[in-house]
Design a protein around this motif. Structure first.
Motif, mmCIF file in Angstrom:
data_model
loop_
_atom_site.group_PDB
_atom_site.id
_atom_site.type_symbol
_atom_site.label_atom_id
_atom_site.label_comp_id
_atom_site.label_asym_id
_atom_site.label_seq_id
_atom_site.Cartn_x
_atom_site.Cartn_y
_atom_site.Cartn_z
ATOM 1 N N LEU A 1 76.983 -29.691 -51.565
ATOM 2 C CA LEU A 1 75.952 -29.834 -52.438
ATOM 3 C C LEU A 1 75.253 -28.289 -53.233
ATOM 4 C CD1 LEU A 1 72.714 -31.070 -51.439
ATOM 5 C CD2 LEU A 1 72.627 -29.173 -52.374
ATOM 6 N N LEU A 2 76.066 -27.178 -53.121
ATOM 7 C CA LEU A 2 75.388 -25.988 -53.576
ATOM 8 C C LEU A 2 76.245 -25.495 -54.800
ATOM 9 C CD1 LEU A 2 74.312 -23.823 -50.704
ATOM 10 C CD2 LEU A 2 72.742 -25.276 -52.276
ATOM 11 N N SER A 3 77.479 -26.367 -54.605
ATOM 12 C CA SER A 3 78.179 -25.939 -56.462
ATOM 13 C C SER A 3 78.407 -26.952 -57.503
ATOM 14 C CB SER A 3 79.724 -26.593 -55.767
ATOM 15 O OG SER A 3 79.993 -27.719 -55.611
ATOM 16 N N GLN A 4 77.030 -27.882 -56.750
ATOM 17 C CA GLN A 4 76.586 -28.860 -58.108
ATOM 18 C C GLN A 4 75.617 -29.695 -58.026
ATOM 19 O OE1 GLN A 4 78.103 -32.881 -57.500
ATOM 20 N NE2 GLN A 4 79.325 -32.679 -55.835
ATOM 21 N N VAL A 5 74.795 -28.717 -57.738
ATOM 22 C CA VAL A 5 72.445 -28.160 -57.896
ATOM 23 C C VAL A 5 72.490 -27.249 -59.183
ATOM 24 C CG1 VAL A 5 72.135 -29.105 -55.634
ATOM 25 C CG2 VAL A 5 72.410 -26.716 -56.423
ATOM 26 N N ASP A 6 71.845 -27.977 -60.098
ATOM 27 C CA ASP A 6 71.154 -27.044 -61.306
ATOM 28 C C ASP A 6 70.242 -25.554 -60.763
ATOM 29 O OD1 ASP A 6 68.184 -27.308 -61.301
ATOM 30 O OD2 ASP A 6 69.335 -29.625 -61.652
ATOM 31 N N SER A 7 69.912 -25.832 -59.766
ATOM 32 C CA SER A 7 68.889 -24.594 -59.455
ATOM 33 C C SER A 7 68.428 -24.189 -57.828
ATOM 34 C CB SER A 7 67.941 -24.354 -60.132
ATOM 35 O OG SER A 7 66.714 -25.260 -59.694
ATOM 36 N N VAL A 8 68.173 -23.339 -57.106
ATOM 37 C CA VAL A 8 67.987 -23.173 -55.824
ATOM 38 C C VAL A 8 66.800 -22.028 -55.853
ATOM 39 C CG1 VAL A 8 68.676 -22.496 -54.053
ATOM 40 C CG2 VAL A 8 70.201 -23.425 -54.401
ATOM 41 N N ARG A 9 65.702 -22.829 -55.824
ATOM 42 C CA ARG A 9 63.840 -21.984 -55.676
ATOM 43 C C ARG A 9 63.410 -21.523 -54.413
ATOM 44 N NH1 ARG A 9 61.422 -25.341 -60.853
ATOM 45 N NH2 ARG A 9 63.586 -25.149 -62.015
ATOM 46 N N TYR A 10 63.312 -20.384 -54.688
ATOM 47 C CA TYR A 10 62.453 -20.153 -53.300
ATOM 48 C C TYR A 10 61.416 -19.848 -53.474
ATOM 49 C CZ TYR A 10 66.930 -19.150 -50.447
ATOM 50 O OH TYR A 10 68.367 -19.127 -49.977
ATOM 51 N N ALA A 11 60.486 -19.769 -52.352
ATOM 52 C CA ALA A 11 59.060 -19.621 -52.345
ATOM 53 C C ALA A 11 58.883 -18.580 -51.051
ATOM 54 C CB ALA A 11 57.635 -20.363 -52.392
ATOM 55 N N THR A 12 58.531 -17.637 -50.934
ATOM 56 C CA THR A 12 58.608 -16.771 -49.797
ATOM 57 C C THR A 12 57.642 -16.316 -48.923
ATOM 58 O OG1 THR A 12 59.822 -15.138 -48.649
ATOM 59 C CG2 THR A 12 60.041 -14.838 -50.715
ATOM 60 N N THR A 13 57.525 -15.371 -47.883
ATOM 61 C CA THR A 13 56.407 -15.010 -46.891
ATOM 62 C C THR A 13 56.971 -13.695 -46.852
ATOM 63 O OG1 THR A 13 56.797 -15.800 -45.359
ATOM 64 C CG2 THR A 13 55.099 -17.144 -46.413
ATOM 65 N N LEU A 14 58.020 -13.205 -47.648
ATOM 66 C CA LEU A 14 58.635 -12.254 -46.902
ATOM 67 C C LEU A 14 57.755 -10.775 -47.302
ATOM 68 C CD1 LEU A 14 61.476 -10.885 -45.794
ATOM 69 C CD2 LEU A 14 62.714 -11.003 -48.054
ATOM 70 N N GLY A 15 56.745 -10.630 -48.910
ATOM 71 C CA GLY A 15 56.236 -9.703 -48.765
ATOM 72 C C GLY A 15 55.173 -9.688 -47.871
ATOM 73 N N THR A 16 54.692 -11.028 -47.560
ATOM 74 C CA THR A 16 53.285 -10.770 -46.489
ATOM 75 C C THR A 16 53.866 -9.898 -45.112
ATOM 76 O OG1 THR A 16 52.736 -12.917 -48.167
ATOM 77 C CG2 THR A 16 51.748 -12.097 -45.875
ATOM 78 N N ASN A 17 55.157 -10.481 -44.806
ATOM 79 C CA ASN A 17 55.227 -10.171 -43.383
ATOM 80 C C ASN A 17 55.441 -8.292 -43.811
ATOM 81 O OD1 ASN A 17 55.802 -12.682 -42.854
ATOM 82 N ND2 ASN A 17 57.454 -13.041 -42.897
ATOM 83 N N ALA A 18 56.427 -7.787 -44.114
ATOM 84 C CA ALA A 18 56.499 -6.778 -44.973
ATOM 85 C C ALA A 18 55.186 -5.851 -44.766
ATOM 86 C CB ALA A 18 57.290 -6.117 -46.120
ATOM 87 N N LEU A 19 54.431 -6.061 -45.778
ATOM 88 C CA LEU A 19 52.928 -5.378 -45.720
ATOM 89 C C LEU A 19 52.301 -5.584 -44.194
ATOM 90 C CD1 LEU A 19 51.701 -6.578 -48.717
ATOM 91 C CD2 LEU A 19 52.298 -4.149 -48.267
ATOM 92 N N ILE A 20 52.519 -6.422 -43.321
ATOM 93 C CA ILE A 20 51.811 -6.914 -42.198
ATOM 94 C C ILE A 20 52.377 -5.532 -41.576
ATOM 95 C CG2 ILE A 20 51.307 -8.383 -40.138
ATOM 96 C CD1 ILE A 20 50.958 -10.707 -42.383
ATOM 97 N N GLU A 21 53.592 -5.839 -41.068
ATOM 98 C CA GLU A 21 54.460 -5.065 -40.435
ATOM 99 C C GLU A 21 55.032 -3.712 -40.709
ATOM 100 O OE1 GLU A 21 58.785 -6.573 -40.009
ATOM 101 O OE2 GLU A 21 57.164 -8.763 -39.408
ATOM 102 N N ARG A 22 54.315 -2.868 -42.009
ATOM 103 C CA ARG A 22 53.946 -1.868 -42.503
ATOM 104 C C ARG A 22 55.869 -1.226 -42.445
ATOM 105 N NH1 ARG A 22 49.785 -3.344 -44.138
ATOM 106 N NH2 ARG A 22 47.962 -2.491 -43.518
ATOM 107 N N LYS A 23 56.803 -2.381 -43.183
ATOM 108 C CA LYS A 23 57.696 -2.216 -43.402
ATOM 109 C C LYS A 23 58.198 -2.047 -44.872
ATOM 110 C CE LYS A 23 59.534 -4.215 -39.428
ATOM 111 N NZ LYS A 23 60.500 -5.897 -38.818
ATOM 112 N N GLY A 24 58.091 -0.122 -45.139
ATOM 113 C CA GLY A 24 58.308 0.095 -46.460
ATOM 114 C C GLY A 24 58.279 1.869 -46.627
#
Length: 710
Positions: free
Chosen positions: A57-80
């Protein structure tokens, strides 16, 4: 169309796969320690339903798109990283002062009002890591005090010696003339070439935020630097995970501006809240395709309840200075109101009012609600829904998460004692409270922007949206609410339906009509130069990602106001240049019309003057989108569907439990009509049809909840 889109939320990772004529959805618990793990689990489930291998499947799809809360979690955890900041001499305390509002920004209203207990958040950049540089640009962009380059070299050296892992340069009025910020970057590279410091980033304020406002622009740049490493490594890991499974195209990331871009063309700050914003993008697409009129998008997931407005007139609702976590920033972000009212919202006893309080704290996905049997000890909305009989303990999240009713009852024991009420009555109070909180949030959000709820179609999506749709509508006093197609993963659907887009903006003081001099704007060249410059920046962004210049489209938006009003109205105009007074009058007329539609005819006040505060250009390339159609109720009835069983359920306003028919996935067949009370349990979510309500299944799995004459 073959496409994978993913929304990584605080509790669940939602996956939507378009595979030719087939569309499938899947969910998995979010694995915060390694986002790829939850993604792989959800994608494997989708591939199993399609009957294809993940690698194929991944070799044939035209795109993979992400929406993520990774940045939100980094702010909450103060990991920077440890950040060093260079500011104009005399402005060292602009950032820590935070406009004297830092104690309350990002907190619930009741906590903002509790000034005696006010406490500022721990600063991302402590004062010792802020250095002043001798320079000054005035408000017209003229050099008032030439940059002292020796001073710059000294301050950079001090910050590096103090352990700075990222550097931010934010000089006063740099958005008008960035010459000094640009020179600082040159000096930094002269002093510390890459072979000495490696990949230490240096960010310039004028490149991150184009609007005036020293504190907000500085804080935006600081947060971008703070999230840079986390986003780079986190999203980089997701990209490597794709590469290892046969995907060889650029990974696409959704932005909180309502668009998306390749990972290498994405700023970290642009990804914060991108998941909920993707749901608003899907709502806009559905509104246009199905002719729904004005729409209010509501996403009830496991952690929060997000509200967004989609105006059929094309008005774009942005937060000009959104608060992210506890920090005021200056980026073009689709307006979003978030309430702490998700399935995992924790219920507690309100001793002041002697009732139940729901949220804003959440049990998240780890440990999750008590009924997940993963160590959670506190009562949540999901536990209450299970006690009321709405959830199937053996078929929750497609059977991947067996629920433990005994744990749910145990979690509510203390709350029952505090309220001196029976278990079912406490659970009903929880449902009534959370539904009222969400409904009041919707009404407040609409009315503060000049709208009435009755003029809108409410979309209820997210894993818990269809479960609470009738209760929300009851409080709002409306008789019609829609659970859209693929409602449980609707934000992931939106992630796959956004255009590749970049937004650039600039602050301006453009007076279209000066009432004192009775004069209309006539400096057309300066206005057009701003627009051309913003278009050029967007064109460079998109051509760098492989698009042809002739495929790029532009949308001009103007933030306008009457006189010195604080209220700004975003006007989307079909003009892209101004050449005459007729064009100026046309802009004024468009603003006059939009203002009247929002605040009522006659509320306009052109006699106070009309001005433009911000010029914004959206540069985008149209992408193929999922086709929506047949969503409206055509009045016809399809085949009758028989219940697969029944269960005793408790409803607000009913003292005794009600024997409630149960339906399975077959009830999503187009044309199915069911009279409430009823429960429709599918692999992805549960549709609760409360007494007095009707259920109608439209095309593509969309569901209408109606009552009365509707």
């Amino acid at each position: 169309m073959k496409r994978v889109s993913v929304d990584i939320g605080g509790t669940f990772t939602d996956c939507f796969v378009a595979w030719g004529d087939q569309q499938v959805q899947a969910k998995a618990l979010t694995t915060h320690h390694n986002l790829a793990q939850g993604f792989n689990e959800a994608l494997t489930e989708a591939c199993r339903e399609l009957g294809v291998e993940v690698g194929g499947l991944l070799s044939q799809v035209d795109s993979v798109r992400y929406a993520t809360t990774l940045g939100t979690n980094a702010l909450i955890e103060r990991k920077g990283p440890r950040i060093g900041v260079l500011v104009t001499s005399g402005f060292k305390h602009t950032i820590p002062l935070s406009r004297a509002r830092g104690y309350g920004e990002g907190l619930p209203e009741e906590e903002q009002m509790d000034i005696p207990n006010a406490k500022r958040p721990d600063p991302i950049v402590p004062i010792p890591m802020i250095r002043e540089v001798r320079e000054r640009i005035d408000y017209l962009g003229q050099v008032f005090w030439r940059l002292d380059e020796d001073d710059v070299r000294l301050r950079i050296r001090e910050l590096v010696d103090a352990g700075a892992e990222a550097l931010v340069v934010s000089f006063t009025n740099s958005v008008v003339n960035p010459v000094h910020e640009l020179r600082v970057r040159e000096i930094f590279l002269e002093e510390y070439p890459g072979h000495l410091l490696g990949a230490i980033p240096l960010l310039l304020g004028h490149q991150v935020a184009g609007r005036k406002g020293e504190y907000a622009r500085s804080q935006s740049t600081i947060m971008d630097a703070y999230l840079h490493a986390t986003m780079y490594h986190g999203l980089g890991t997701l990209e490597l995970n794709l590469r290892g499974q046969g995907y060889d195209k650029p990974m696409l990331v959704n932005h909180n501006s309502g668009g998306m871009a390749q990972l290498n063309s994405t700023d970290a700050l642009q990804t914060v809240h991108s998941g909920p914003v993707s749901g608003i993008a899907a709502s806009e697409h559905l509104m246009l395709a199905a002719g729904l009129g004005n729409v209010v998008a509501t996403d009830m997931g496991g952690t929060s309840f997000d509200i967004g407005i989609v105006d059929q007139g094309g008005v774009k609702h942005y937060d000009f200075n959104p608060v992210i976590d506890r920090w005021l920033v200056s980026i073009p972000m689709v307006h979003l109101q978030t309430l702490g009212a998700g399935g995992g919202s924790i219920c507690s006893y309100d001793r002041l009012f002697r009732t139940v309080k729901v949220g804003p704290q959440s049990a998240g996905s780890d440990p999750g609600p008590a009924c997940y049997d993963r160590g959670g000890m506190k009562p949540t909305v999901t536990d209450a829904d299970l006690i009321l009989g709405y959830l199937d303990p053996k078929n929750y999240a497609n059977g991947h998460i067996p629920l433990n009713p005994r744990r749910a009852r145990q979690a509510f024991e203390e709350l029952c004692d505090d309220l001196d009420m029976e278990l079912a009555d406490v659970a009903k109070l929880v449902k009534q409270t959370v539904d009222a909180n969400m409904a009041n949030g919707i009404a407040t959000e609409l009315r503060t922007k000049g709208y009435e709820p009755r003029d809108f179609t409410v979309l209820a999506y997210g894993g818990n949206g269809p479960l609470h749709a009738c209760g929300i509508a009851e409080v709002l006093g409306i008789d019609r609410i829609l659970a859209p197609p693929f409602s449980a993963v609707f934000s992931a659907v939106g992630a796959g339906s956004t255009n590749q887009m970049h937004i650039h903006e600039v602050s301006t003081w453009t007076v279209l009509f000066d009432p004192a001099q009775k004069r209309f704007f006539d400096d057309y060249a300066s206005f057009n130069a701003h627009v051309e410059s913003l278009e050029q920046r967007g064109r460079e962004d998109l051509t760098r990602q492989g698009f042809a210049a002739e495929d790029i489209r532009y949308r001009l938006e103007l933030d306008m106001r009457y006189g010195n009003q604080r209220v700004q109205t975003a006007v989307v105009t079909d003009l892209n240049r101004v050449h005459s007074q007729r064009d100026v009058l046309r802009l004024i007329d468009q603003f006059h019309t939009r203002y009247g539609e929002r605040y009522g005819a006659g509320s306009q006040s052109p006699e106070t003057g009309i001005r433009i505060n911000t010029i914004r250009v959206c540069s985008y390339v149209e992408q193929r989108r999922m086709a929506f159609g047949g969503i409206q109720d055509d009045g016809r009835a399809g085949q009758s569907v028989q219940p697969v069983g029944s269960r005793q359920c408790h409803f607000v306003g009913h003292d005794q439990p009600v024997d409630t028919p149960l339906y399975d996935e077959s009830a999503l067949a187009e044309g199915t009509r069911i009279e409430g009370p009823a429960l429709v349990t599918t692999r992805a979510t549960t549709y609760l049809v409360e007494p007095g309500w009707r259920y109608y299944a439209a095309a593509q799995g969309a569901v209408w909840f109606t009552r009365g004459g509707h």
